[in-house]
Write an enzyme that holds these catalytic residues in place. Structure first.
Site, PDB file in Angstrom:
ATOM      1  N   SER A 195       0.559  -1.215   0.063  1.00  0.00           N
ATOM      2  CA  SER A 195       0.019  -0.009   0.174  1.00  0.00           C
ATOM      3  C   SER A 195       1.162   0.940  -0.225  1.00  0.00           C
ATOM      4  CB  SER A 195      -1.069   0.119   1.215  1.00  0.00           C
ATOM      5  OG  SER A 195      -1.589  -1.341   1.372  1.00  0.00           O
TER       6      SER A 195
HETATM    7  N1  SAH Z   1      -0.683  -4.517   3.857  1.00  0.00           N
HETATM    8  C1  SAH Z   1      -0.389  -4.676   2.481  1.00  0.00           C
HETATM    9  C2  SAH Z   1      -1.031  -5.102   1.600  1.00  0.00           C
HETATM   10  C3  SAH Z   1      -1.006  -5.590   0.538  1.00  0.00           C
HETATM   11  S1  SAH Z   1      -2.259  -5.692  -0.461  1.00  0.00           S
HETATM   12  C4  SAH Z   1       1.067  -4.687   2.922  1.00  0.00           C
HETATM   13  O1  SAH Z   1       1.382  -3.718   3.711  1.00  0.00           O
HETATM   14  O2  SAH Z   1       1.936  -4.663   1.971  1.00  0.00           O
HETATM   15  C5  SAH Z   1      -3.591  -6.934   0.020  1.00  0.00           C
HETATM   16  C6  SAH Z   1      -3.037  -7.857   0.265  1.00  0.00           C
HETATM   17  O3  SAH Z   1      -4.445  -8.468   0.512  1.00  0.00           O
HETATM   18  C7  SAH Z   1      -2.944  -9.466  -0.891  1.00  0.00           C
HETATM   19  O4  SAH Z   1      -1.755  -9.618  -0.479  1.00  0.00           O
HETATM   20  C8  SAH Z   1      -3.678  -9.527  -0.958  1.00  0.00           C
HETATM   21  O5  SAH Z   1      -3.248 -11.464  -1.588  1.00  0.00           O
HETATM   22  C9  SAH Z   1      -3.958 -10.342   0.227  1.00  0.00           C
HETATM   23  N2  SAH Z   1      -5.446 -11.095  -0.014  1.00  0.00           N
HETATM   24  C10 SAH Z   1      -6.277 -11.075  -1.032  1.00  0.00           C
HETATM   25  N3  SAH Z   1      -8.049 -11.747  -0.218  1.00  0.00           N
HETATM   26  C11 SAH Z   1      -7.167 -12.338   0.240  1.00  0.00           C
HETATM   27  C12 SAH Z   1      -8.105 -13.057   1.561  1.00  0.00           C
HETATM   28  N4  SAH Z   1      -8.732 -13.384   1.641  1.00  0.00           N
HETATM   29  N5  SAH Z   1      -6.864 -13.172   2.455  1.00  0.00           N
HETATM   30  C13 SAH Z   1      -6.517 -13.164   2.782  1.00  0.00           C
HETATM   31  N6  SAH Z   1      -5.394 -12.250   1.953  1.00  0.00           N
HETATM   32  C14 SAH Z   1      -5.910 -11.532   1.282  1.00  0.00           C
END
Ligand code: SAH
Length: 217
Positions: free
Chosen positions: A62
């Site tokens: 993000s």
């Molecule tokens: N917090 C992260 C940003 C992640 S982007 C950071 O600091 O880098 C969103 C993330 O959510 C992605 O890695 C994606 O794979 C995950 N995601 C999407 N659907 C999900 C689900 N149902 N359960 C767990 N993770 C999920």
């Protein structure tokens, strides 16, 4: 490349303070965390810019401002137990852990979960990462004082509410009719839930299932 410490300080001064991030702890932690370690090597030079960046598997780390804003909205206190949905690169987990929080994070893409767990452990953080469907939360580790969802969600999943301790709060980018999302803070009070809406934003979607056969990294 500019020395990362000055890049991180510049990021805080040019992207967070002017946009009203006021929590001193958030500012201090983000000015001292090596964000470039959480992005693929080829993006290291861009790690501190005002954007989300690709981390593989069509996922992103993000934007720094969003990490700061959501962390501030959590209003967490040292020692609290936090559930994060969407570990991704592990950067948000590292920010929370640096603030003295006990972080439990769920990620649906196995390779991302493994990578983040290794990086966070190598850096000395005690963050627990679980490969699973975050829509179900992490029942075995509940209750949590705080829940932070870092992927766009159509709704607040019942499991997140159930696993939230009384008096707890949950921060989630929730889909809105106009497209994109808006940050929602939901508090669990004695008299039920209360909601407050904040910034409009754009996150990658929360997907169904565990995603073992997800997009190539
Ligand atoms: N917090 C992260 C940003 C992640 S982007 C950071 O600091 O880098 C969103 C993330 O959510 C992605 O890695 C994606 O794979 C995950 N995601 C999407 N659907 C999900 C689900 N149902 N359960 C767990 N993770 C999920």
């Amino acid at each position: 490349m500019q020395d990362w410490r000055s890049a991180a300080r510049d990021m805080v001064e040019s992207q967070l303070i002017p946009r009203n991030i006021r929590n001193e702890e958030v500012l201090k932690v983000m000015a001292s965390l090596p964000r470039h370690l959480f992005v693929p090597f080829r993006y290291a030079e861009d790690a501190y810019i005002d954007r989300p960046l690709p981390i593989g598997g069509r996922q992103t780390i993000s934007q720094p401002y969003m990490v700061a804003k959501m962390t501030e909205l959590l209003e967490a206190e040292k020692g609290m137990k936090v559930l994060e949905i969407g570990t991704g690169s592990g950067y948000q987990s590292a920010v929370l852990a640096s603030m003295g929080l006990d972080v439990w994070s769920v990620e649906r893409v196995d390779l991302l979960a493994k990578r983040a767990q290794k990086l966070l452990s190598d850096m000395g953080f005690g963050v627990k990462v679980f490969h699973g469907d975050g829509r179900l939360g992490w029942a075995e580790a509940a209750p949590f004082d705080r829940v932070i969802v870092t992927a766009a969600s159509e709704r607040v999943e019942p499991a997140w509410e159930d696993q939230l301790a009384p008096g707890g709060r949950l921060v989630v980018p929730q889909d809105v009719m106009t497209g994109g999302q808006r940050l929602l803070v939901r508090r669990k009070g004695d008299a039920g839930y209360s909601d407050t809406w904040y910034d409009y934003c754009r996150f990658v979607p929360l997907l169904e299932g565990k995603g073992d056969k997800g997009a190539p990294l």
